[in-house]
Enzyme design. Structure first.
Site, mmCIF file in Angstrom:
data_model
loop_
_atom_site.group_PDB
_atom_site.id
_atom_site.type_symbol
_atom_site.label_atom_id
_atom_site.label_comp_id
_atom_site.label_asym_id
_atom_site.label_seq_id
_atom_site.Cartn_x
_atom_site.Cartn_y
_atom_site.Cartn_z
ATOM 1 N N GLU A 114 0.921 -1.279 -0.037
ATOM 2 C CA GLU A 114 -0.090 -0.013 0.064
ATOM 3 C C GLU A 114 0.821 1.320 -0.113
ATOM 4 O O GLU A 114 2.029 0.970 0.483
ATOM 5 C CB GLU A 114 -0.701 0.152 1.368
ATOM 6 C CG GLU A 114 -1.799 -1.023 1.408
ATOM 7 C CD GLU A 114 -2.467 -1.279 2.586
ATOM 8 O OE1 GLU A 114 -1.886 -0.480 3.831
ATOM 9 O OE2 GLU A 114 -2.899 -2.188 2.922
ATOM 10 N N LYS A 116 2.170 4.821 1.474
ATOM 11 C CA LYS A 116 2.159 5.262 3.053
ATOM 12 C C LYS A 116 1.550 6.700 3.115
ATOM 13 O O LYS A 116 2.271 7.714 2.328
ATOM 14 C CB LYS A 116 3.714 5.289 3.553
ATOM 15 C CG LYS A 116 3.580 5.662 5.000
ATOM 16 C CD LYS A 116 5.059 5.198 5.355
ATOM 17 C CE LYS A 116 5.118 5.334 6.940
ATOM 18 N NZ LYS A 116 4.824 6.864 7.311
ATOM 19 N N TYR A 226 -6.634 1.600 6.602
ATOM 20 C CA TYR A 226 -5.567 0.452 5.876
ATOM 21 C C TYR A 226 -5.626 -0.992 6.956
ATOM 22 O O TYR A 226 -4.699 -1.580 6.907
ATOM 23 C CB TYR A 226 -4.284 0.738 5.627
ATOM 24 C CG TYR A 226 -3.734 1.938 6.958
ATOM 25 C CD1 TYR A 226 -3.527 1.365 8.168
ATOM 26 C CD2 TYR A 226 -3.823 3.242 6.623
ATOM 27 C CE1 TYR A 226 -3.056 2.177 8.919
ATOM 28 C CE2 TYR A 226 -3.155 3.895 7.497
ATOM 29 C CZ TYR A 226 -2.854 3.536 8.804
ATOM 30 O OH TYR A 226 -2.347 4.415 9.743
ATOM 31 N N LYS A 312 10.512 4.263 2.502
ATOM 32 C CA LYS A 312 10.474 5.745 2.191
ATOM 33 C C LYS A 312 11.105 6.239 1.066
ATOM 34 O O LYS A 312 12.192 6.100 1.036
ATOM 35 C CB LYS A 312 11.165 6.503 3.632
ATOM 36 C CG LYS A 312 10.295 6.412 4.759
ATOM 37 C CD LYS A 312 9.254 7.354 4.783
ATOM 38 C CE LYS A 312 9.043 7.321 6.476
ATOM 39 N NZ LYS A 312 9.280 8.638 6.978
ATOM 40 N N CYS A 406 15.333 48.182 2.910
ATOM 41 C CA CYS A 406 14.144 47.619 2.793
ATOM 42 C C CYS A 406 14.044 47.553 1.251
ATOM 43 O O CYS A 406 13.809 48.568 0.649
ATOM 44 C CB CYS A 406 13.122 48.224 3.336
ATOM 45 S SG CYS A 406 11.401 47.580 3.241
ATOM 46 N N CYS A 409 10.727 50.190 0.935
ATOM 47 C CA CYS A 409 10.801 51.466 1.176
ATOM 48 C C CYS A 409 12.035 52.121 1.298
ATOM 49 O O CYS A 409 12.130 53.102 1.928
ATOM 50 C CB CYS A 409 9.700 51.591 2.365
ATOM 51 S SG CYS A 409 10.614 50.942 3.779
ATOM 52 N N CYS A 424 12.437 45.478 8.796
ATOM 53 C CA CYS A 424 12.359 46.846 8.313
ATOM 54 C C CYS A 424 11.779 47.686 9.495
ATOM 55 O O CYS A 424 10.768 47.365 9.990
ATOM 56 C CB CYS A 424 11.292 46.968 6.973
ATOM 57 S SG CYS A 424 10.797 48.638 6.813
ATOM 58 N N CYS A 430 5.749 51.533 5.508
ATOM 59 C CA CYS A 430 6.130 50.351 4.615
ATOM 60 C C CYS A 430 5.182 49.691 3.969
ATOM 61 O O CYS A 430 4.109 48.956 4.649
ATOM 62 C CB CYS A 430 7.059 49.694 5.222
ATOM 63 S SG CYS A 430 7.672 48.161 4.094
HETATM 64 S S1 IVH Z 1 -0.071 0.108 8.684
HETATM 65 C C1 IVH Z 1 1.982 -1.307 12.993
HETATM 66 N N1 IVH Z 1 -0.474 1.327 6.394
HETATM 67 O O1 IVH Z 1 2.413 4.975 9.168
HETATM 68 C C2 IVH Z 1 1.679 -0.213 12.156
HETATM 69 N N2 IVH Z 1 0.217 2.444 8.368
HETATM 70 O O2 IVH Z 1 4.718 4.481 10.990
HETATM 71 C C3 IVH Z 1 0.801 -0.480 11.235
HETATM 72 N N3 IVH Z 1 0.686 5.022 7.567
HETATM 73 O O3 IVH Z 1 1.239 4.934 12.512
HETATM 74 C C4 IVH Z 1 0.547 0.457 10.183
HETATM 75 N N4 IVH Z 1 0.010 4.426 5.520
HETATM 76 O O4 IVH Z 1 -0.058 6.438 10.689
HETATM 77 C C5 IVH Z 1 -0.325 1.239 7.601
HETATM 78 N N5 IVH Z 1 -0.833 1.954 4.220
HETATM 79 C C6 IVH Z 1 -0.421 2.297 5.511
HETATM 80 C C7 IVH Z 1 -0.257 3.538 6.119
HETATM 81 C C8 IVH Z 1 0.391 3.765 7.472
HETATM 82 C C9 IVH Z 1 0.377 5.261 6.303
HETATM 83 C C10 IVH Z 1 1.221 5.494 8.990
HETATM 84 C C11 IVH Z 1 0.242 5.043 10.050
HETATM 85 C C12 IVH Z 1 1.230 4.614 10.980
HETATM 86 C C13 IVH Z 1 2.689 4.846 10.363
HETATM 87 C C14 IVH Z 1 3.636 3.773 10.796
#
Ligand code: IVH
Length: 500
Positions: A114, A116, A226, A312, A406, A409, A424, A430
């Protein structure tokens, strides 16, 4: 109308509005216009006002807010709200995959990927097909009950319909402010001289904790879910997600089941740029072992699950040439340097300007005009200059002489002991300071005068009609007639708005 007739109509309207809300927010397939929808809602609001005994705490009228929460009660989470381990490279992800494989002793497994979502995590509680509570993450063990604010999020179902809905369960997801809503909110703030919010995530976090739920409703938050907790008989995460979808929850359609870590890496590559077209900010990918029994066997470390991890994305960055530096003067007289760049395409938009923070930052980067600079775009809308490509410096790159006057002015700037910014001193003469104060003032005094925005204030100032907020009250009809594009109706609006 008899109470019995009222009750009947309230029930019918509730049913009808919930149905159309579902078509609009979950199915993306509205059958009536926004106007017709609003008419139904107005009628229900009126009936509930007249017959408060029939007002359901989960009525769709809750979507427009109205409840004030002075203090959010603390709620213990039934299951702790943990965070995820982070990875930043394919190599780290392959390490994760090996750990999973070892943990499952060679058994076959699948992943579920999924995006994030970059917002604030939320826990939603349901009982007997009804929403009962919305709780923030807090410290992971206990959070705040923000139910009234959650009820304003139209994609969060308040009454559930569907098959096999457990009697009591919990759903977790992310509350976010859609990019479009965030940009509009910032445009409005700019128009009235308020400082812009830095990013959508923090704005969503601040909004969910607001005391006045009607203001939350106006901010149009959204929510993707999620995870499903406390339900029995479900074997995979995929099944849970499909169930949530069928019960009317809002699930982002970006998920994918993957058979191997290579497929996960393909998913990551696929979404790296495509995610920028999505209606919300995302900052990575979450990879979960699909089978719930396998998840259980893998278990948790003290902080995070062993069956899931996040990847990330790096902040989007590029390099371009610094052409110059300009300075912006704010309402308080603070002067901010802005980098003027050779236009460059970055993460979906052409960047021509970037923030430089202050004089110290320019010195720290040893920045010179003509330099090739690195520009980065994170969750912030304004990109920032993060460094200089020293190898590419040409001999004629010119050191930056920080403004000492500035730009608006020409007054000599000064620095406050212990502060990075220059100011300023010309508070009363101004132009951006004067206009900024008036804009700030109208925001406080009369937020609803949208006929008196930044452009009108600029014109009033240019015409010499206002120099301070107090001058607004001396404006007459003849003055307003001098404003470009102002006709009978807008003149009346403007003047009566100020009188308020
Ligand atoms: S699953 C045990 N799915 O990311 C935690 N988290 O660092 C399981 N988040 O606190 C979380 N998208 O706020 C999950 N598709 C996603 C997510 C997601 C964003 C955030 C969530 C969580 C943090 C984890």
């Amino acid at each position: 109308m008899t109470p019995e007739q009222a009750r009947k109509e309230i029930d019918q309207l509730t049913e009808k509005i919930n149905h159309h809300n579902h078509l609009y927010y979950q199915k993306n397939n509205p059958e009536i216009s926004d106007y017709e929808f609003d008419q139904l809602l107005e009628r229900l609001i009126a009936l509930e006002k007249q017959f408060p005994q029939f007002k359901d705490p989960l009525s769709p009228t809750q979507r427009v807010g109205g409840a004030i929460t002075k203090e959010f009660p603390a709620v213990y989470h039934r299951f702790p709200m943990l965070s995820l381990g982070n990875t930043y490279s394919p190599a780290e992800l392959e390490e994760f995959d090996k750990r999973v494989s070892r943990g499952l002793e060679g058994e076959d497994y699948e992943y579920f990927c999924e995006l994030k979502f970059d917002g604030v995590s939320i826990s939603l509680l349901y009982d007997n097909n009804k929403f009962t509570k919305g709780v923030t993450r807090g410290d992971g063990v206990r959070g705040d009950d923000v139910s009234n604010n959650i009820k304003t999020i139209r994609s969060v179902p308040l009454v559930l319909k569907g098959k096999d809905i457990p009697e009591a369960f919990e759903v977790r997801g992310e509350v976010f402010m859609p990019k479009e809503v965030f940009l509009k909110l910032n445009r409005e703030r700019e128009d009235i001289g308020e400082e812009r919010y830095a990013n959508a995530r923090n704005t969503a976090a601040g909004t969910i904790k607001m005391q006045d739920s009607s203001e939350v409703a106006r901010r149009k938050l959204d929510c993707y879910v999620y995870s499903l907790l406390g339900a029995t008989g479900i074997k995979t995460h995929e099944e849970a997600i499909k169930k949530l979808e069928s019960w009317g929850f809002n699930v982002s359609p970006t998920y994918k089941k993957c058979q191997s870590i290579e497929e996960v890496l393909d998913y990551i590559t696929h979404w790296e740029l495509k995610r920028l077209e999505l209606p919300l900010e995302t900052d990575g990918v979450v990879i979960k072992v699909n089978n719930l029994e396998q998840q259980q066997r893998l278990g948790f470390t003290a902080k995070s699950p062993r069956w899931a991890i996040s990847y990330k994305y790096k902040a989007q960055s590029t390099s371009t040439r610094l052409i110059g530096v300009t300075y912006q003067v704010g309402r308080t007289g603070a002067v901010t340097p802005v980098a003027i760049l050779e236009p460059v395409f970055l993460a979906g938009t052409t960047v021509k300007r970037a923030s430089l923070h202050n004089a110290n930052e320019i010195a720290r980067l040893d920045l010179r005009i003509g330099d090739h600079v690195f520009v980065e775009k994170g969750g912030e809308i304004i990109p920032k200059v993060t460094g200089v490509d020293a190898a590419k410096r040409s001999t004629d790159a010119k050191p930056i002489k920080y403004a000492d006057r500035c730009p608006e002015c020409n007054s000599k700037l000064f620095r406050v002991e212990g502060e990075a910014a220059f100011y300023c001193p010309n508070v009363t003469g101004c132009p951006p300071q004067i206009k900024g104060r008036i804009e700030h003032f109208i925001q406080r005094k009369a937020m609803d005068i949208n006929s008196l925005g930044e452009r009108t204030i600029d014109q009033l100032y240019q015409l010499g009609l206002v120099k301070s907020p107090a001058d607004l009250y001396d404006l007459g009809r003849e003055d307003a007639m001098r404003l470009e594009g102002f006709k009978e109706k807008s003149i009346t609006n403007l003047l009566s708005g100020i009188e308020q």
